[in-house]
Design an enzyme around this catalytic site. Structure first.
Site, PDB file in Angstrom:
ATOM      1  CG  ASN A  58      -2.073  -0.975   1.060  1.00  0.00           C
ATOM      2  OD1 ASN A  58      -2.448  -1.340  -0.054  1.00  0.00           O
ATOM      3  ND2 ASN A  58      -2.619  -1.413   2.182  1.00  0.00           N
ATOM      4  CB  SER A 141     -22.586   2.070   7.372  1.00  0.00           C
ATOM      5  OG  SER A 141     -21.328   1.501   7.147  1.00  0.00           O
ATOM      6  CD  GLU A 189     -13.960   1.973   2.372  1.00  0.00           C
ATOM      7  OE1 GLU A 189     -13.165   1.635   1.471  1.00  0.00           O
ATOM      8  OE2 GLU A 189     -14.227   1.247   3.343  1.00  0.00           O
ATOM      9  CB  SER A 193      -8.815  -1.326  -0.300  1.00  0.00           C
ATOM     10  OG  SER A 193      -9.339  -2.191   0.683  1.00  0.00           O
ATOM     11  CG  HIS A 221      -7.343   2.039  -0.304  1.00  0.00           C
ATOM     12  ND1 HIS A 221      -6.174   1.308  -0.339  1.00  0.00           N
ATOM     13  CD2 HIS A 221      -7.998   1.644   0.812  1.00  0.00           C
ATOM     14  CE1 HIS A 221      -6.137   0.501   0.700  1.00  0.00           C
ATOM     15  NE2 HIS A 221      -7.227   0.675   1.418  1.00  0.00           N
ATOM     16  CB  THR A 281      -3.835   7.652  22.066  1.00  0.00           C
ATOM     17  OG1 THR A 281      -2.815   6.738  21.693  1.00  0.00           O
ATOM     18  CG2 THR A 281      -4.251   8.469  20.863  1.00  0.00           C
ATOM     19  CB  THR A 367      -9.603  -9.325   4.211  1.00  0.00           C
ATOM     20  OG1 THR A 367      -8.753  -9.600   5.319  1.00  0.00           O
ATOM     21  CG2 THR A 367      -9.247  -7.978   3.646  1.00  0.00           C
TER      22      THR A 367
END
Ligand SMILES: *Cc1c(COP(=O)(O)O)cnc(C)c1O
Length: 409
Positions: A58, A141, A189, A193, A221, A281, A367
């Site tokens: 990537n 979504s 998106e 990907s 991406h 964080t 995935t």
């Protein structure tokens, strides 16, 4: 008392299904990307390193090895040290964080940007905060959305509505069915990907606007690779100003690490003030921020890398067609070669590595859905024509050996 039997039972099931993940041991080397050293797995009794060509990175444009990016990182580490030393709240903003946020806001033509430690965290933190805090929030979504978005939505506990992948009519119907007093957030998106398909962005925005919904776009991406300055598909299509929030990563085409959101000043201040995944964080190291900013600035001004990538993508597609190797057609830089079987996918990947020095990671469940296992090739400007010829001839050989149907895609 040992719990290992509990762990092993589930691991064994994965192995039986062919979905157990094995990571290659690879060492990339400055200046020779996409070449890398591969260290054989211990179970094969190999110790020596050998050269392989990476075909699934990537780091799409090789920016992780760009001399200016490396120089920015090392120079900043030497002047500012390694870690940030704490959260932004504790350690303050380094000038490098602020400069990078300005660079990102400018990239997408937005008022503001906010950094996170990864793209995953940026999606998780932003969506969970929006969904949890906005009144009567409903998140719509796309069913193909990345795990980081799904987890953020889940964590928000907001109502979730899943719309069919890239299906604007379905989105329209689902928005229309919601009560007027809801705050609607459409999450999607630009480049997906795994299939490499690109969303119908203009139509999605128009439907969202019609229903008064905000738009949340993951350009992970696409940033660096599309649009005249690398601002992604939203820049290429001239649509960035109509998107409420654009999210991206610094870890893929920009070759570093980190994630971000961009949007209005109020939106970024809201996420900064309420997102636990931002507040609690440690901030990105200043050296990482400086390297990312250098990479973004470079790709704003240089199209050589984008053009080189597009040329090699077209070339690999054409050579695969000529060899009769089926691949998914799409308008992006991602070339999925469908095998549709987890065991065969792994076998072919292993043979590519062992017999041809070609590294491509098999893509298996979870995935991608079961039955759509694949090899995913990402040609870039650093792959030579010879690399492409070698890959295609290797695939051709294995195709014959493994008797994979030539018309499966
Ligand atoms: C990789 C990825 C992310 C996460 O980005 P990282 O910087 O790697 O954490 C988010 N969204 C999509 C679509 C991705 O593919």
């Amino acid at each position: 008392m040992t719990f290992d039997a509990l762990f092993n039972a589930q691991i064994d099931q994965l192995k039986e299904d062919g979905n157990y993940r094995v990571f290659a041991q690879l060492e990339r080397q400055t200046g020779s990307f996409p070449r890398a050293k591969e260290y054989g797995q211990a179970e094969h009794g190999q110790n020596s390193a050998r050269d392989v060509t990476i075909w699934c990175s990537n780091d799409y444009l090789g920016m992780g090895h760009h001399p200016d990016v490396i120089a920015a990182m090392t120079r900043t580490a030497e002047t500012c040290g390694t870690g940030a030393g704490g959260t932004r709240n504790i350690s303050g903003n380094a000038i490098h964080h602020l400069a990078l946020e300005n660079e990102l806001a400018d990239l997408h033509g937005k008022e503001s940007a906010l950094l996170f430690t990864s793209g995953y965290v940026s999606n998780w933190a932003a969506l969970s905060t929006l969904g949890a805090r906005l009144p009567n929030a409903v998140i719509l979504s796309d069913e193909g959305n990345h795990a980081s978005m799904i987890e953020g939505i889940r964590h928000s506990k907001a109502q979730k509505v899943i719309w069919k992948h890239n299906d604007v009519a379905d989105l329209d119907a689902k928005l229309a069915a919601l009560p007027a007093n809801t705050t609607k957030i459409v999450a999607f998106e630009s480049v997906y990907s795994m299939d490499g398909d690109i969303c119908p962005m203009r139509e999605i925005i128009e439907v969202a606007e019609k229903h008064g919904a905000m738009t949340y776009l993951d350009e992970v991406h696409a940033v660096g690779m599309y649009g005249p300055r690398g601002g992604g598909i939203s820049e290429r299509e001239g649509l960035a100003d109509r998107i409420t929030l654009i999210e991206g990563t610094l870890g893929k085409a920009y070759g570093v690490v980190g994630g971000y959101i961009t949007g209005s000043e109020a939106l970024c201040d809201f996420i900064r003030s309420f997102a636990s995944g931002f507040i609690f964080t440690t901030a990105l190291p200043p050296a990482v921020a400086a390297a990312a900013q250098t990479s973004i600035a470079h790709l704003k001004g240089s199209s050589v890398e984008r053009e080189g990538q597009q040329a090699q993508v077209a070339r690999l597609r054409q050579k695969l067609d000529a060899a009769g190797i089926p691949h998914l057609m799409n308008d992006s830089h991602i070339i999925p070669v469908m095998i549709k079987d987890p065991v065969k996918t792994r076998q072919i990947a292993d043979m590519l590595m062992e017999q041809f020095g070609i590294y491509v990671q098999p893509i298996n469940y979870p995935t991608v859905p079961k039955g759509t296992e694949r090899l995913r090739f990402t040609p870039g400007p650093c792959h030579t024509d010879t690399d492409i010829d070698h890959l295609v001839s290797a695939l051709k050989t294995l195709w014959q050996q493994c008797a994979i149907a030539h018309a499966v895609a």
